[in-house]
Design a protein around this motif. Structure first.
Motif, PDB file in Angstrom:
ATOM      1  N   SER A  51       0.814  -1.226   0.000  1.00 21.25           N
ATOM      2  CA  SER A  51       0.000   0.000   0.000  1.00 21.25           C
ATOM      3  C   SER A  51       0.842   1.268   0.000  1.00 21.25           C
ATOM      4  N   THR A  52       2.075   1.203  -0.498  1.00 17.68           N
ATOM      5  CA  THR A  52       2.904   2.400  -0.552  1.00 17.68           C
ATOM      6  C   THR A  52       3.229   2.763  -1.998  1.00 17.68           C
ATOM      7  N   ASN A  53       3.309   4.065  -2.256  1.00 18.31           N
ATOM      8  CA  ASN A  53       3.614   4.525  -3.610  1.00 18.31           C
ATOM      9  C   ASN A  53       5.007   4.127  -4.053  1.00 18.31           C
ATOM     10  N   SER A  54       5.961   4.025  -3.126  1.00 17.11           N
ATOM     11  CA  SER A  54       7.316   3.626  -3.523  1.00 17.11           C
ATOM     12  C   SER A  54       7.304   2.213  -4.099  1.00 17.11           C
ATOM     13  N   THR A  55       6.438   1.347  -3.564  1.00 19.56           N
ATOM     14  CA  THR A  55       6.299   0.001  -4.106  1.00 19.56           C
ATOM     15  C   THR A  55       5.501   0.016  -5.396  1.00 19.56           C
ATOM     16  N   TRP A  56       4.392   0.751  -5.412  1.00 15.78           N
ATOM     17  CA  TRP A  56       3.541   0.778  -6.602  1.00 15.78           C
ATOM     18  C   TRP A  56       4.252   1.397  -7.799  1.00 15.78           C
ATOM     19  N   ASP A  57       5.051   2.442  -7.571  1.00 15.84           N
ATOM     20  CA  ASP A  57       5.775   3.060  -8.682  1.00 15.84           C
ATOM     21  C   ASP A  57       6.672   2.043  -9.380  1.00 15.84           C
ATOM     22  N   ALA A  58       7.249   1.135  -8.582  1.00 18.25           N
ATOM     23  CA  ALA A  58       8.197   0.157  -9.115  1.00 18.25           C
ATOM     24  C   ALA A  58       7.527  -1.126  -9.597  1.00 18.25           C
ATOM     25  N   GLU A 419      10.279  -2.739   7.224  1.00 17.86           N
ATOM     26  CA  GLU A 419      10.026  -3.261   8.571  1.00 17.86           C
ATOM     27  C   GLU A 419       9.099  -2.326   9.336  1.00 17.86           C
ATOM     28  N   TYR A 420       9.274  -1.039   9.128  1.00 21.28           N
ATOM     29  CA  TYR A 420       8.409  -0.035   9.768  1.00 21.28           C
ATOM     30  C   TYR A 420       6.947  -0.280   9.396  1.00 21.28           C
ATOM     31  N   LEU A 421       6.706  -0.476   8.116  1.00 21.11           N
ATOM     32  CA  LEU A 421       5.340  -0.709   7.656  1.00 21.11           C
ATOM     33  C   LEU A 421       4.784  -2.014   8.213  1.00 21.11           C
ATOM     34  N   LYS A 422       5.598  -3.053   8.214  1.00 21.03           N
ATOM     35  CA  LYS A 422       5.155  -4.353   8.713  1.00 21.03           C
ATOM     36  C   LYS A 422       4.814  -4.295  10.196  1.00 21.03           C
ATOM     37  N   LYS A 423       5.705  -3.703  10.995  1.00 24.08           N
ATOM     38  CA  LYS A 423       5.499  -3.644  12.441  1.00 24.08           C
ATOM     39  C   LYS A 423       4.345  -2.707  12.813  1.00 24.08           C
ATOM     40  N   SER A 424       4.140  -1.674  12.014  1.00 19.41           N
ATOM     41  CA  SER A 424       3.094  -0.707  12.356  1.00 19.41           C
ATOM     42  C   SER A 424       1.705  -1.322  12.262  1.00 19.41           C
ATOM     43  N   ARG A 425       1.565  -2.401  11.502  1.00 23.94           N
ATOM     44  CA  ARG A 425       0.266  -3.059  11.345  1.00 23.94           C
ATOM     45  C   ARG A 425      -0.070  -4.000  12.495  1.00 23.94           C
ATOM     46  N   ASP A 426       0.899  -4.277  13.352  1.00 27.02           N
ATOM     47  CA  ASP A 426       0.710  -5.232  14.445  1.00 27.02           C
ATOM     48  C   ASP A 426      -0.327  -4.695  15.433  1.00 27.02           C
ATOM     49  N   LYS A 427      -1.349  -5.495  15.736  1.00 32.34           N
ATOM     50  CA  LYS A 427      -2.390  -5.056  16.664  1.00 32.34           C
ATOM     51  C   LYS A 427      -1.853  -4.851  18.074  1.00 32.34           C
ATOM     52  N   ALA A 428      -0.711  -5.423  18.380  1.00 33.14           N
ATOM     53  CA  ALA A 428      -0.088  -5.229  19.692  1.00 33.14           C
ATOM     54  C   ALA A 428       0.988  -4.146  19.664  1.00 33.14           C
ATOM     55  N   ASP A 430       3.390  -1.206  20.103  1.00 34.15           N
ATOM     56  CA  ASP A 430       3.654  -0.342  21.258  1.00 34.15           C
ATOM     57  C   ASP A 430       4.056   1.025  20.746  1.00 34.15           C
ATOM     58  N   GLY A 431       3.093   1.931  20.689  1.00 33.23           N
ATOM     59  CA  GLY A 431       3.422   3.284  20.270  1.00 33.23           C
ATOM     60  C   GLY A 431       2.460   3.852  19.259  1.00 33.23           C
ATOM     61  N   ALA A 432       2.512   5.184  19.153  1.00 33.74           N
ATOM     62  CA  ALA A 432       1.732   5.914  18.159  1.00 33.74           C
ATOM     63  C   ALA A 432       2.604   6.085  16.917  1.00 33.74           C
ATOM     64  N   VAL A 433       2.058   5.769  15.751  1.00 25.62           N
ATOM     65  CA  VAL A 433       2.857   5.708  14.533  1.00 25.62           C
ATOM     66  C   VAL A 433       2.549   6.899  13.628  1.00 25.62           C
TER      67      VAL A 433
END
Length: 539
Positions: A51-58, A419-428, A430-433
């Motif tokens: 779901s990121t433009n950097s991936t979609w562009d490529a 890794e940031y994108l992957k970890k940010s989706r975790d329902k557990a 720890d932190g505001a992203v």
């Protein structure tokens, strides 16, 4: 001026040595090579997974096509691999006539035996719908983020192959934005024949690593975090691109990207730091284009974790943060404070919402009344610049200082982008992203459902927030065809989101794109993508 790093210099030399491009297996001394200094590495090349433009562009914008497309520079829907369509009177059946004679790309790892047909459409969509499919979880990621956020699995009852060149989408409910959804990046059409080859050989992951599509450019090679190489597709149904070789030179640091652009090592470089824009405009070798972005930057709390499960705590923290100061410092005239998730340039924007008022004294009082003392929290800062957020680290530091004034201690954390994108989706989590998004189709359903629909918890709903009044409104908005009523629905949804504060909207940015004056026919896209199929270069 800061010197380029040794790695940057080495890559620059590599790119220059690649000027004699290999096209179609022969060396073309006069071949046109366009180098795009991209801001981040792709997460993969199966565009529907991400779901990121950097991936979609490529991936999506180079290798693939969709059934419907957006007309260049607009949000207008035009034919893609579907050359026409008809809609039933009850809006529950969409019959799409497929373009005939479209060829899949021939690569070193796949030679197609047939042209594109309905089987490819069924494969591309059903792998995201059918949980029993061997392709549903072939990467182990467990979800199709954009497809799920748009609730396509609920909307689509079945996809029927009428004949080799006709498909019918049968819906469970009317959807006013279905044709626009088919133009989204989860709608890329892959080769069912290639997938069968990979499944038979046990190499399913190659679908995400070695892409094959019908798009304007053929994937050649990817050097991790450094370079992606594409060649013009000589059999592209829309006509062979004018550039022969397309190179993505992955350059995370904004300053280095702009240095490369000025040095002629790349011809297009996105997302300059706001402070650099005037200098770029003054460079006689460059053209700088800009437009208001259909985007929003935000900070999402994890509402499944205490004390962020309490609305009064979230509202207090929002009031402690000086968003105007952030916009003034970080965006430097190229952004405005966001009050909702819908940008002001998008229809249904609720201008009556004023968002959280900066009031640290009241914020501190509200935290005390909520029984929150000596709060320690994490704020996640993106490691890359995005069109909606030029400098997440500095933004987090300003938030850290503001929150310290109300007795909240903040630790700033970050990870490599993927890794940031992957970890940010975790329902557990720890932190505001800190994250953001650019609209994919110009429809408010796309923005609001992506952020807040209940079914997207653990995926694109970074606040992990399910609020029935909002979820019901989003469902209602999809099945309502009357534009005035839809506008009222989305305006009301924005009011609920403002009241419940599952996140902090930060800013809407103006998107700036500098490029060499040698670049011809480049069209800036309001939806944040970068397309190169019509681009040419002066000799």
């Amino acid at each position: 001026m800061r010197l380029l790093s040794s790695r940057a210099a080495l890559l620059g030399a590599t790119l220059l040595s690649g000027a004699l491009a290999v096209v179609g297996g022969t060396v073309a001394a006069q071949a046109k090579t366009l180098v795009y200094c991209s801001e981040g590495s792709p997460e993969g090349f199966d565009a529907a997974l991400y779901s990121t433009n950097s991936t979609w562009d490529a991936s999506s914008e180079t290798v693939y096509d969709r059934l419907t497309e957006f007309k260049a520079g607009t949000t207008e829907i035009v034919p893609g691999l579907a050359e026409s369509w008809t809609i039933s009177d009850d809006n529950l059946e969409y019959v799409l006539k497929l373009r005939e004679g479209v060829q899949f790309q021939k690569t070193d790892y796949f030679t197609p035996s047939r042209a594109f047909n309905a089987d490819d459409v069924l494969f591309s969509y059903n792998r995201q719908i059918d949980k029993t499919s061997p392709w549903y979880n072939y990467t182990g990621m467990g979800n199709w983020e954009m497809f799920d956020a748009m609730e396509m699995g609920k909307i689509v009852k079945e996809i029927v192959k009428v004949d080799d060149h006709t498909v019918k989408f049968v819906l469970n409910q009317p959807d006013a934005s279905l044709l626009a959804k088919l133009a989204l990046n989860f709608g890329v059409i892959l080769s069912a024949e290639y997938a069968a080859q990979l499944e038979k050989s046990g190499n399913q992951l190659d679908l995400d690593h070695k892409p094959v599509g019908t798009g304007p450019f053929v994937f050649n090679a990817y050097q991790q975090d450094a370079v992606i190489r594409f060649a013009a597709n000589p059999d592209y149904w829309g006509g062979k691109p004018k550039i022969d070789t397309l190179i993505f030179a992955i350059t995370v640091d904004s300053t280095t990207r702009m240095q490369r652009l000025k040095a002629g090592e790349c011809q297009i470089a996105p997302y300059p730091a706001p402070a650099d824009v005037e200098g770029l405009k003054a460079d006689p070798s460059l053209t700088v284009v800009e437009q208001p972005g259909l985007n929003v930057a935000y900070m999402s709390y994890n509402t499944l974790v205490a004390p962020f499960d309490k609305v009064e705590v979230r509202k207090a923290l929002n009031m402690a943060i000086n968003r105007q100061a952030i916009v003034d410092s970080i965006y430097q005239g190229f952004g405005q404070v966001a009050q909702t998730g819908v940008p002001p340039t998008m229809w249904s924007y609720n201008g009556a919402i004023k968002g959280p008022v900066y009031d640290p004294e009241l914020a501190k009082k509200m935290l005390d009344e909520a029984g929150v003392k000596d709060l320690n929290m994490k704020i996640w800062a993106m490691p890359v610049a995005r069109p909606y957020m030029p400098n997440a680290r500095r933004t987090a530091e300003m938030m850290q200082a503001d929150l310290a004034q109300v007795g909240v201690k903040v630790e700033i954390v970050s990870y490599e982008w993927g890794e940031y994108l992957k970890k940010s989706r975790d329902k557990a989590r720890d932190g505001a992203v800190i994250l953001g998004a650019t609209s994919d189709n110009g429809d408010p359903d796309n923005m609001l459902s992506f952020f807040f629909v209940c079914s997207a918890i653990g995926s694109s709903n970074m606040s992990n927030w399910c609020y029935k009044p909002v979820d019901d409104l989003l469902q209602q908005g999809r099945i309502t065809s009357d534009a005035t009523k839809r506008k009222e629905i989305y305006e009301k949804a924005q009011e609920y989101i403002d009241e419940q504060a599952p996140w902090l909207p930060i800013a809407h940015s103006t998107v700036v794109l500098p490029m060499s004056k040698k670049v011809k026919n480049y069209v800036m896209e309001p939806l944040g993508s970068h397309r190169f199929k019509n681009v040419d270069l002066d000799e």
